[in-house]
Each structure stands twice: as C-alpha cells, then as structure tokens.
Design a protein around this motif. Structure first.
Motif, short mmCIF file in Angstrom:
data_model
loop_
_atom_site.label_atom_id
_atom_site.label_comp_id
_atom_site.label_asym_id
_atom_site.label_seq_id
_atom_site.Cartn_x
_atom_site.Cartn_y
_atom_site.Cartn_z
N PRO A 103 4.27 51.71 64.54
CA PRO A 103 3.06 51.37 63.91
C PRO A 103 2.40 52.68 63.08
O PRO A 103 1.59 52.54 62.31
CB PRO A 103 2.05 50.88 65.14
N PHE A 104 2.66 53.77 63.64
CA PHE A 104 2.26 54.92 63.38
C PHE A 104 3.30 55.77 62.10
O PHE A 104 3.10 56.66 61.70
CB PHE A 104 1.78 55.90 64.11
N GLU A 105 4.17 55.11 61.90
CA GLU A 105 5.44 55.67 61.03
C GLU A 105 5.19 55.32 59.53
O GLU A 105 5.02 54.29 59.23
CB GLU A 105 6.68 55.36 61.47
N ALA A 106 4.90 56.12 58.73
CA ALA A 106 4.55 55.97 57.41
C ALA A 106 5.90 55.36 56.73
O ALA A 106 7.07 55.82 56.96
CB ALA A 106 4.37 57.40 56.78
N GLU A 107 5.76 54.57 55.51
CA GLU A 107 6.60 53.95 54.96
C GLU A 107 7.30 55.13 54.14
O GLU A 107 6.91 55.88 53.61
CB GLU A 107 5.95 52.81 53.92
N THR A 108 8.66 55.07 53.93
CA THR A 108 9.40 55.78 53.18
C THR A 108 9.16 55.79 51.61
O THR A 108 8.81 54.75 51.18
CB THR A 108 11.03 55.93 53.18
N GLU A 109 9.43 56.89 51.01
CA GLU A 109 9.15 56.78 49.53
C GLU A 109 9.74 55.67 48.91
O GLU A 109 9.69 54.97 47.84
CB GLU A 109 9.42 58.02 48.95
N LEU A 110 11.14 55.57 49.34
CA LEU A 110 12.06 54.51 48.68
C LEU A 110 11.52 53.16 48.85
O LEU A 110 11.51 52.52 47.98
CB LEU A 110 13.61 54.91 48.83
N GLU A 111 11.27 52.88 50.07
CA GLU A 111 10.75 51.50 50.40
C GLU A 111 9.58 51.33 49.88
O GLU A 111 9.30 50.11 49.34
CB GLU A 111 10.63 51.38 52.03
N SER A 112 8.57 52.04 49.77
CA SER A 112 7.39 51.92 49.02
C SER A 112 7.64 51.74 47.69
O SER A 112 6.95 50.67 47.16
CB SER A 112 6.51 53.38 49.28
N HIS A 113 8.67 52.42 47.00
CA HIS A 113 8.90 52.25 45.62
C HIS A 113 9.23 50.53 45.35
O HIS A 113 8.72 49.95 44.24
CB HIS A 113 9.63 53.05 45.01
N LEU A 114 10.24 50.33 46.16
CA LEU A 114 10.85 48.99 46.10
C LEU A 114 9.81 47.93 46.10
O LEU A 114 9.58 46.87 45.64
CB LEU A 114 11.89 48.75 46.97
N ARG A 115 8.78 48.04 47.24
CA ARG A 115 7.97 47.18 47.67
C ARG A 115 6.88 46.82 46.48
O ARG A 115 6.57 46.04 46.02
CB ARG A 115 7.29 47.52 49.04
N GLU A 116 6.50 48.21 45.85
CA GLU A 116 5.73 48.17 45.15
C GLU A 116 5.94 47.35 43.67
O GLU A 116 5.22 46.69 42.94
CB GLU A 116 4.96 49.39 44.55
N ALA A 117 7.21 47.62 43.41
CA ALA A 117 7.94 47.30 42.07
C ALA A 117 7.99 45.72 42.36
O ALA A 117 7.63 44.84 41.47
CB ALA A 117 9.38 47.79 41.96
#
Length: 467
Positions: free
Chosen positions: A10-24
């Motif tokens: 719950p306290f772990e931030a989303e990685t930059e790569l996963e965030s990029h794919l999700r936002e796309a």
C-alpha cells in the motif's frame, strides 16, 4: 482507472515505467476499441499508442486479440517501439508482475517472435535472465516451460534470423538442467529442456561454437544425463559428425581456445543481482562491506540450494565485471575479496569444486592474444592476499589448480600447462603480482605444493624453448 500491472504494498510508489504505461492507456482508452483511427500518428502519438496497447494487452486478456490486431494495423517500425517497452518491462518489473499479467506477457512474446519483430531477440534474452536459479515455484517453472517450448516451436526461423539467440538459450538451459535433473516431478520439463539442448548441438553446432569454452564446462556438469553425455562424447571423440568444417579438423581444442563472451555469464545473473554486485564492487569500501555482504546473502543466498548460484556469480565477477584502474587502486571492495567471501558461503564440497573451476577456468586455456587478464586476476590475488592470515584458502586454491592441470584433460595436458604458465607469466609481467616467488617460496605452503608449481612453470618454459 487502468488496472495495475504489478504487486505492490500500500505504501509502495508506482514505478515510472508502470505509471507511463497506465497513463498512456487511460488517455487513449476510447481509441483502443474498434473502429480504429485511420489517421497517421506523429512520433509522440505513436509512442503513446504503443504504450497504451501494451498495457491493454497485459490487463485486458478478454480483449487481447482485438488489441493485437490494432497493434498489427498501427505498427510502422517493425514493432521496435513496442518490443523496447516490453523488454524494459521484463528487465524492471517481471518479478513483481501479477500472475495474469505474466501469462499475457508470455503469450505476447510468442506472437511477437512469430512475426520476428525488431528487438524480439532482446526480449528473449531478458526473459532468459528471469529464469531464477534453483527456484522451483510454479511461476518460475512456467517461465522455463514457456520459453523452451517457444524456442522449439520457432527453432527454424530463429536459426535463420537470430542464430545468436539460440546460443544464449542453449547456455541458459544447460544451466537450468543442472537444477532440474534428478527431481522426478520436473521430468516432463526436463525432457523438453534436454530435447532443445541436444537439438541445438546436433542441428546448429556452428551456433554452439559461439559460446566458447564455457560450453564444455556446462556439458561436463550434466554427464549424468545420458543424452548430454552422448553429445559431449561426440564433441570430444567424434568431431566429424558435426556440421562445422573447421571443427572437424581442430576438434574440441577449437572450443577451449575460444574465450566465452561476458554476455553469456550475464544470463544466469538476474538484473537485481547484477545491480547489487556492481554496487558492492564500485561503491562499498573495505571495512564497510560486511553488512552489504550479509544483506546480499539474505536476499539471494537465503536457501540451502541457492549456493549453486555462487558458481554463476563467480563467473560473472571474473568475466563480466572489470573495474577501472581508479577503482582497483582505491579502497573499494576488490573482486578477489568478494569471491573469497562467496567461497565461505559454500557448504557442499562439490559446489566448492565447481566454484573453484569457475574461478580458474580461463587459466586452463589462457592465451593473451585472445583472453583478458582481468578474467584471471581475481584468482591469483585471492591466493596471494590470503597469505598468511587465510593460508587454507591459498593452499586449497593452489592444490585445486595443480589438480586441474594434471587431470582436467589428459589428452590436452600440454595445452593446459602452457595456458596456466602463460597466465602466471602475464600476471607478473603486468605487475598484478610482483613475483611467483610469493607462492613458490611461501613457508606456510607444503613443499609438495611449492615443488608442483615450480615443476609446472619449468615444464612450460622447456616446452616454449623447444617451439
């Protein structure tokens, strides 16, 4: 909101790569359903579309066929952008991916290899690195099964388009076989792995030659497997059965004389393990290293059978991590010290023997015209720096080296004597050690060991003078 790709606290931030794919995916979600746009996207839009489709395929298995058709219709660069994203996902996130996402990723890999997309070989290499050593979890066994099946299904096309990737796969599965041999519940998977390895050796031997001398080391570790023992016997005693004209005349000596590329030793080291090892060897100072070593042991060597991984770690340190002169001259943890510690982590005698073989293997056939002095440096420094405080290490290593010279390959003993002597001579000439006298005149070593080393070097000198 798009579904997550990975497991996270719950306290772990989303990685930059996963965030990029999700936002796309979130930004283009309406565009991922038919009818698809016929307009030609600009480079930024194209990159975003590839990211969105990748996320969609991995998180919407019920729409996967639709997303794949969309990808095939939209692709303009031979799948290079898409496969680059897929490769980074494997390298950075694979262990944390949700089981359903891993299933989709492996299915996607099959499809991109079938069309030989640009970068499919890099994706396959990244997945091979994700086969964890001595890991019998369902997830790891599923990865093994999927990959070996893929290599068998696409054998002919890979042999034609990406032959080097078959040599990498052979190296990886020969090591994996050592884990799976003798465990009854893995029999089906083991049969597939044996079938693949034998197929590559028999049908694409010229590809196997790219591996170099480590090929023989791996095959010898599997002599208990009848099919592997048979092909090794052919390599050593019946080279004319193979499809390489040069090998028919030179035989196994050709393999022994070929240095194995560091890219192969990287295959059995996970990206996380590589990162930690390189950090230890480039940032941690002597005196502050013990807690880092303990952390490494808890993370990667925490189970009894994990000590088998040390063989691969030592091979990686010798062949793939070559520090700069600046680091060598600093108080950063030297490679020989880390290897010395790893030896103390081995509990079983046959593991210790295999680790020592990995440490000395390049010595046996050393030729300064093709070999790298950095591959042989850790062994001699470990022997020298263990005097006098850890003389048992020096004694054990020197004894093992002399045993190798006499027994590793009796038919080619002259070649091995020359290789080991050449290694010692170059190490002295380049100033790695001041003189061989540090060993031959060491009173803490038995006369038999010292005389054995003197005799080895004198025999080599006589042999060279007669050439």
């Amino acid at each position: 909101m798009a579904l997550r790709l990975s497991i996270a606290s719950p306290f772990e931030a989303e990685t930059e790569l996963e965030s990029h794919l999700r936002e796309a995916f979130d930004s283009l979600k309406p565009s991922l359903r038919p009818p698809f746009s016929l307009s030609i996207p600009n480079p930024h839009q194209y990159a975003l579309l590839n990211a969105a489709i990748l996320h969609a395929v991995l998180t919407e298995p019920h729409f996967a066929k639709t997303h794949i058709k969309h990808l095939h219709a939209a692709v303009t660069d031979g799948y290079a952008t898409f496969l680059s994203l897929l490769r980074h996902l494997v390298l950075l996130l694979f262990p944390k991916l949700l089981p359903s996402v891993k299933t989709q990723l492996l299915s996607l890999t099959h499809q991109t290899v079938r069309v030989l997309g640009v970068g499919h070989d890099a994706v396959l290499l990244s997945l091979l690195r994700r086969i964890a050593a001595v890991d019998f979890t369902d997830s790891n066994l599923c990865l093994c099964s999927n990959l070996v099946s893929l290599f068998l299904e696409q054998f002919d096309s890979l042999l034609e388009e990406s032959p080097q990737v078959l040599s990498f796969a052979l190296y990886a599965f020969l090591r994996v076989l050592a884990d799976h041999s003798g465990v009854e519940k893995f029999e089906t998977l083991k049969l597939l792995e044996v079938h693949f390895c034998v197929k590559v050796i028999k049908e694409a031997f010229h590809v196997c030659l790219k591996i170099g001398r480590d090929l023989i080391r791996l095959l010898q570790d599997l002599l208990h497997v009848p099919e592997i023992r048979a092909v090794l016997n052919d390599i050593v005693f019946n080279p004319c059965v193979f499809d390489s004209a040069g090998f028919k005349f030179k035989g196994v000596s050709q393999i022994f004389c070929t240095r194995t590329s560091s890219r192969y030793s990287l295959l059995r080291i996970s990206p996380e393990m590589e990162t930690q090892l390189r950090f230890l060897l480039t940032n941690v100072k002597l005196g502050h290293h013990r807690r880092h070593q303990m952390w490494f042991a808890r993370k990667f060597l925490n189970e009894p059978d994990k000590e088998f991984v040390i063989v691969d770690i030592v091979r990686f340190i010798c062949c793939a991590h070559h520090p700069t002169n600046e680091i060598i001259q600093s108080d950063i943890v030297p490679r020989w010290a880390l290897i010395g510690w790893l030896l103390t982590c081995c509990r079983r005698s046959h593991v210790v023997a295999n680790v020592k073989l990995a440490l000395f293997y390049d010595w046996l056939f050393f030729d300064e015209r093709v070999d790298n002095i950095m591959n042989i440096e850790p062994a001699v420094l470990l022997m020298v720096h263990s005097i006098p405080q850890y003389i048992e290490i020096t004694r054990g290593l020197l004894e093992f080296l002399l045993h190798l010279v006499d027994n590793y390959d009796v038919e080619r003993k002259g070649m091995i004597v020359k290789g080991v002597a050449s290694a010692f001579q170059l190490l002295v000439r380049k100033g790695v050690i001041r003189s061989i006298d540090v060993l031959t005149s060491c009173p803490a070593l038995s006369p038999g060991l010292r005389d054995g080393l003197v005799r080895l070097l004198s025999v080599a000198k006589v042999g060279n003078s007669q050439v």
